[in-house]
Scaffold this motif. Structure first.
Motif, short mmCIF file in Angstrom:
data_model
loop_
_atom_site.label_atom_id
_atom_site.label_comp_id
_atom_site.label_asym_id
_atom_site.label_seq_id
_atom_site.Cartn_x
_atom_site.Cartn_y
_atom_site.Cartn_z
N GLN A 1 1.14 1.57 5.12
CA GLN A 1 1.95 0.36 4.91
C GLN A 1 3.42 0.67 5.16
N HIS B 1 3.40 -2.27 -4.35
CA HIS B 1 4.38 -1.61 -3.49
C HIS B 1 5.80 -1.95 -3.93
N ALA B 2 6.69 -0.96 -3.75
CA ALA B 2 8.09 -1.12 -4.12
C ALA B 2 8.94 -0.56 -2.99
N ARG C 1 9.82 0.07 5.57
CA ARG C 1 9.65 -1.16 4.76
C ARG C 1 10.92 -2.01 4.75
N HIS D 1 9.77 5.94 6.70
CA HIS D 1 9.62 4.67 5.97
C HIS D 1 10.38 3.56 6.69
N LYS E 1 -8.58 12.45 2.32
CA LYS E 1 -9.10 12.01 1.03
C LYS E 1 -10.61 12.18 0.91
N LYS F 1 8.24 15.59 2.11
CA LYS F 1 6.95 15.77 1.44
C LYS F 1 6.57 17.24 1.44
N SER G 1 7.74 3.11 -8.24
CA SER G 1 6.39 2.56 -8.35
C SER G 1 5.77 2.95 -9.70
N ASP H 1 -7.02 5.75 -5.19
CA ASP H 1 -5.73 5.76 -4.51
C ASP H 1 -4.68 5.16 -5.46
N PHE H 2 -3.42 5.46 -5.24
CA PHE H 2 -2.37 4.97 -6.15
C PHE H 2 -1.65 3.74 -5.57
N ASP H 3 -0.82 3.96 -4.53
CA ASP H 3 0.02 2.88 -4.01
C ASP H 3 -0.83 1.79 -3.36
N ILE I 1 4.80 2.84 7.03
CA ILE I 1 5.04 4.28 6.95
C ILE I 1 4.24 4.99 8.05
N SER J 1 -4.10 10.68 -3.89
CA SER J 1 -2.95 10.01 -3.29
C SER J 1 -2.35 10.81 -2.13
N GLY J 2 -1.66 10.07 -1.26
CA GLY J 2 -0.88 10.73 -0.22
C GLY J 2 0.43 11.28 -0.74
N GLU K 1 3.34 9.12 8.60
CA GLU K 1 3.50 10.43 7.98
C GLU K 1 3.04 11.52 8.92
N GLU L 1 11.21 10.39 4.07
CA GLU L 1 10.82 10.96 2.77
C GLU L 1 10.38 12.41 2.96
O1 LIG Z 1 -2.18 7.42 -0.91
P1 LIG Z 1 -1.23 6.53 -1.63
O2 LIG Z 1 -1.20 6.76 -3.12
O3 LIG Z 1 -1.47 5.07 -1.30
O4 LIG Z 1 0.23 6.91 -1.09
C1 LIG Z 1 0.57 6.55 0.27
C2 LIG Z 1 2.06 6.63 0.47
O5 LIG Z 1 2.65 5.88 -0.60
C3 LIG Z 1 4.07 5.79 -0.61
O6 LIG Z 1 4.47 4.88 0.40
C4 LIG Z 1 3.94 3.57 0.20
O7 LIG Z 1 4.33 3.07 -1.08
C5 LIG Z 1 5.78 2.91 -1.23
C6 LIG Z 1 6.01 2.45 -2.66
O8 LIG Z 1 5.32 1.25 -2.89
C7 LIG Z 1 6.30 1.92 -0.20
O9 LIG Z 1 7.71 1.79 -0.30
C8 LIG Z 1 5.90 2.37 1.22
O10 LIG Z 1 6.22 1.36 2.15
C9 LIG Z 1 4.39 2.64 1.30
O11 LIG Z 1 4.03 3.17 2.56
C10 LIG Z 1 4.72 7.15 -0.48
O12 LIG Z 1 6.10 6.99 -0.29
C11 LIG Z 1 4.09 8.05 0.55
O13 LIG Z 1 4.58 9.38 0.40
C12 LIG Z 1 2.57 8.08 0.34
O14 LIG Z 1 1.94 8.92 1.25
#
Ligand SMILES: O=P(O)(O)OC[C@H]1O[C@H](O[C@H]2O[C@H](CO)[C@@H](O)[C@H](O)[C@H]2O)[C@H](O)[C@@H](O)[C@@H]1O
Length: 260
Positions: free
Chosen positions: A174, A30-31, A142, A140, A186, A133, A37, A22-24, A176, A62-63, A178, A131
């Motif tokens: 986090q 987190h940003a 945050r 969002h 995944k 997609k 990011s 996973d990325f975020d 969010i 990743s999402g 979607e 956002e």
């Molecule tokens: O599956 P991931 O790689 O963890 O991606 C999940 C979502 O990540 C992003 O949102 C999250 O990270 C942002 C940057 O740190 C943060 O601002 C936000 O609060 C988090 O939920 C992204 O924007 C989504 O599209 C992804 O699905």
């Protein structure tokens, strides 16, 4: 001795290793602005070492929409890393590039209409934004001022989706929520990557609810890692991203030292 000592030794010795992450929240802090990011340098360095080793593949699962994931992971056209974006609905493979399924025009029209309706519904709620997609959109919260604003924004968009797109997949993460007309998760992404690479063992790591699909799908001989302190299906938890980067570095060292 760390609790992951034995599974790491087993992964290091496997004939073909897939490191799928996973990325975020797992390798990138987190940003507020998702497009700002970037990977923790220590995590990137360990992954570059792993990707350069024989019979070892690095993948990001990743999402994020695939195009965004390529930007934030600074992924070049000559990268050996595989990517699975949109929770496994889009792929990028070395030598092939982006593999994006055809989207039905009705779905795309509905996506664009619902995106506009969701934007209107949160317009007066400070700190909340939508956002766009590939297969839907995300709410969002945050930067929202308080819990009441977050709840009101999510309730407003939930009402729209319940009325107009009740079959879309809803996911929470986090700060969010979607929505997507594609239902891949995944778990199917990791299965596809395992098959594509012929891997004999997989390390998967994640921090969020959507990562639990993949963690639950792992088999004997794989290693699932949770980054954080939440309840998880992973067999190993580490406290934070730097601790996970250290685990990756440890794995890279062990794999580099394996006998030919
Ligand atoms: O599956 P991931 O790689 O963890 O991606 C999940 C979502 O990540 C992003 O949102 C999250 O990270 C942002 C940057 O740190 C943060 O601002 C936000 O609060 C988090 O939920 C992204 O924007 C989504 O599209 C992804 O699905």
């Amino acid at each position: 001795m760390p609790t992951y000592d034995a599974p790491l030794d087993a992964l290091a010795a496997t004939p073909r290793l897939l490191v799928a992450l996973d990325f975020d929240g797992t390798i990138s802090p987190h940003a507020d602005d998702p497009m700002q990011s970037r990977m923790l340098p220590a995590a990137r360095s360990a992954l570059e070492t792993l990707a350069a080793l024989p019979d070892t593949t690095v993948a990001l699962v990743s999402g994020r929409s695939l195009s965004d994931l390529r930007v934030i992971s600074e992924h070049g056209d000559d990268s050996p890393w595989l990517l699975a974006g949109s929770h496994g609905a889009e792929y990028w493979r070395p030598g092939e590039g982006a593999i994006e399924p055809q989207e039905e025009s009705d779905d795309v029209r509905l996506r664009d209409r619902l995106f506009a309706e969701a934007e209107a519904a949160v317009a007066e709620r400070p700190g909340v934004w939508i956002e766009p997609k590939t297969f839907g959109f995300a709410v969002h919260t945050r930067k929202a001022d308080d819990a009441a604003t977050r709840a009101a924004a999510n309730d407003a968009v939930d009402a729209i989706m319940a009325a107009e797109a009740p079959t879309w997949r809803r996911r929470t993460g986090q700060n969010i929520v979607e929505f997507a007309f594609r239902h891949e998760g995944k778990d199917s992404a990791v299965a596809a990557l395992r098959e594509q690479t012929g891997s004999t063992a997989v390390l998967f790591a994640g921090d969020d609810v959507t990562d639990e699909d993949a963690l639950r799908s792992l088999s004997d001989g794989d290693l699932g890692v949770h980054v954080g302190t939440n309840e998880t299906a992973a067999t190993v938890s580490v406290s934070d991203i730097p601790a996970f980067a250290a685990l990756l570095d440890d794995l890279a060292r062990r794999r580099a030292a394996r006998p030919e």
